[in-house]
Design a protein around this motif. Structure first.
Motif: not given
Length: 461
Positions: A437-457
């Motif tokens: 599920x994690x892999x699916x979520x973070x690789x969505x096209x809209x993931x940057x909009x969905x999670x914002x800076x939370x995807x920033x390592x």
């Protein structure tokens, strides 16, 4: 002068108020079995939430049963209580049954997904429930951890609140900025656990209202104890037995007639039913060769548990999902988080639900949604909003009586209605495990909009 006539049941005489003549009593012997039936009848009469008794004339039903029903021994009496309108008004039979392990259970199922009738041969087994699993999701390139934390909650038992608390603390220590709470196929369990978890995520606001025959009776509220450590008493054990299915009733219109079907609320994670491919929404047509038409929950559960089983226990499980999140844009970025006064933690919260989300899971979803604390995404939930209590009888058995209903903070009765997600997603197509599920979520096209800076390592240590 007005004429008064009053009849006294159970052999008491009738006096004709006009002539003053005592008429012969209409009497019949009251046996020990009749008294047990009456004990169950009185318990339902006092406490059942619906005082129309599902449209039945409750006193007339009592008299009819006493005159006509065969109650020659205790088993027959239990059958009358379970199978008659006492049962339909909320009473069940004996409780907490153990399954016959390693025995076969044959189910005939109408598949929710394919509308085909399928036969399953399952072997009953002990099912160990791990109520909580969690993971800090990786960045899209999997080079580091992101700030998206995923908690999968598969059931509400005596361990659930403590485990969620530990998972949140651990994930926050790792840098979590967004919390995804996955309650797909969580059929409920211990009600106080749902309230306790809501209090972890809310600083203030109503969590749930309890309404009985007289209206709203109790209101559970957040108490400024967001993420405070406290003891949670009572509950259910973390192990179940049987084929691993939670069942419930669902109404369906066939033409102009309403048909009640016995359906799978959720298969237990790791249980025989899930392994065989049984899913939430499947209709149970037969159990062990017996048609489920007109069958009560007690009888269905007894067949599922096996020959030596004595009762039904709700099982929880886990399904899959989350792909049309690609349709979710900046709206979720704005609405899934609220830094409003009701928030107990400075976290963006997204709650994922499906048709197997029921009972205590719906209480939690309703609380977080109505208080603008989380965005609910996925599918319409099951709609299981009844509260039952166990009333012991004098012979050591018990009846389960529906005494109240859950209402969301806004006053919505969810029973047989469910909670509609704010964002509709076909969540039954996504991986059920946290890694997938994690892999699916973070690789969505809209993931940057969905999670914002939370995807920033860079936000993580």
């Amino acid at each position: 002068m007005p004429v008064s006539r009053r009849g006294f049941a159970l052999g008491m005489g009738i006096v004709n108020g006009c002539m003053g003549i005592r008429m012969p009593p209409t009497s019949y012997a009251i046996s020990e079995e009749n008294l047990l039936f009456l004990e169950a009848w009185r318990a339902v009469d006092r406490a059942y939430v619906d005082k129309t008794f599902n449209g039945q004339t409750w006193f007339r039903y009592r008299e009819k049963v006493l005159k006509k029903a065969s109650m020659e021994d205790r088993d027959e009496t239990y059958d009358v209580i379970r199978g008659g309108k006492v049962h339909r008004a909320g009473a069940a039979g004996r409780l907490e049954m153990l399954a016959t392990l390693d025995s076969e259970c044959v189910l005939k199922v109408l598949s929710f997904a394919t509308s085909q009738i399928v036969e399953f041969r399952l072997i009953r087994a002990a099912i160990s429930l791990n109520p909580v699993s969690s993971l800090l999701c990786p960045t899209p390139d999997e080079s580091a951890a992101s700030g998206v934390g995923l908690i999968k909650l598969s059931t509400f038992n005596s361990n659930s609140a403590g485990k969620v608390r530990e998972a949140i603390k651990e994930l926050q220590g790792e840098g979590m900025k967004v919390l995804v709470l996955d309650v797909r196929n969580n059929g409920g369990g211990l009600f106080p656990a749902g309230v306790e978890i809501a209090r972890m995520l809310m600083r203030a606001g109503v969590i749930v209202q309890i309404a009985d025959q007289d209206g709203v009776r109790d209101i559970y509220e957040a108490d400024n104890s967001a993420f405070a450590y406290s003891a949670l008493l009572g509950g259910t054990a973390g192990a179940l037995t049987g084929v691993g299915i939670e069942v419930g009733f669902q109404d369906k219109m066939v033409g102009k007639e309403k048909k009640t079907e016995l359906v799978v609320v959720a298969p237990a994670q790791g249980g025989p039913a899930e392994a065989a491919g049984i899913t939430s929404g499947d209709v149970l047509l037969e159990i062990g060769g017996k048609s489920t038409a007109g069958m009560g929950l007690y009888d269905a559960a007894q067949l599922l548990q096996g020959p030596s089983g004595r009762c039904a226990r709700a099982l929880e499980g886990t399904l899959s999902s989350l792909s049309a999140l690609k349709a979710v844009t900046a709206w979720l970025e704005q609405c899934a988080v609220t830094g409003a006064s009701g928030s107990g933690l400075d976290l963006k919260v997204v709650m994922v639900v499906n048709k197997g989300t029921a009972s205590a899971s719906e209480v939690l979803a309703g609380a977080l949604s109505d208080n603008n604390r989380a965005t609910i995404v996925g599918e319409l939930t099951f709609g299981k909003g009844l509260i039952q209590t166990i009333v012991p009888l004098s012979d050591g058995s018990a009846v389960v009586i529906t005494v109240a209903r859950y209402q969301t903070p806004s006053g919505t009765d969810i029973n047989k209605i469910g909670i509609k997600p704010e964002i509709d997603l076909p969540v039954s197509t996504y991986p059920s495990n946290t890694t997938g599920l994690c892999k699916t979520l973070v690789n969505l096209d809209i993931a940057p909009k969905l999670f914002g800076t939370a995807l920033d390592a860079s936000i993580t240590g």
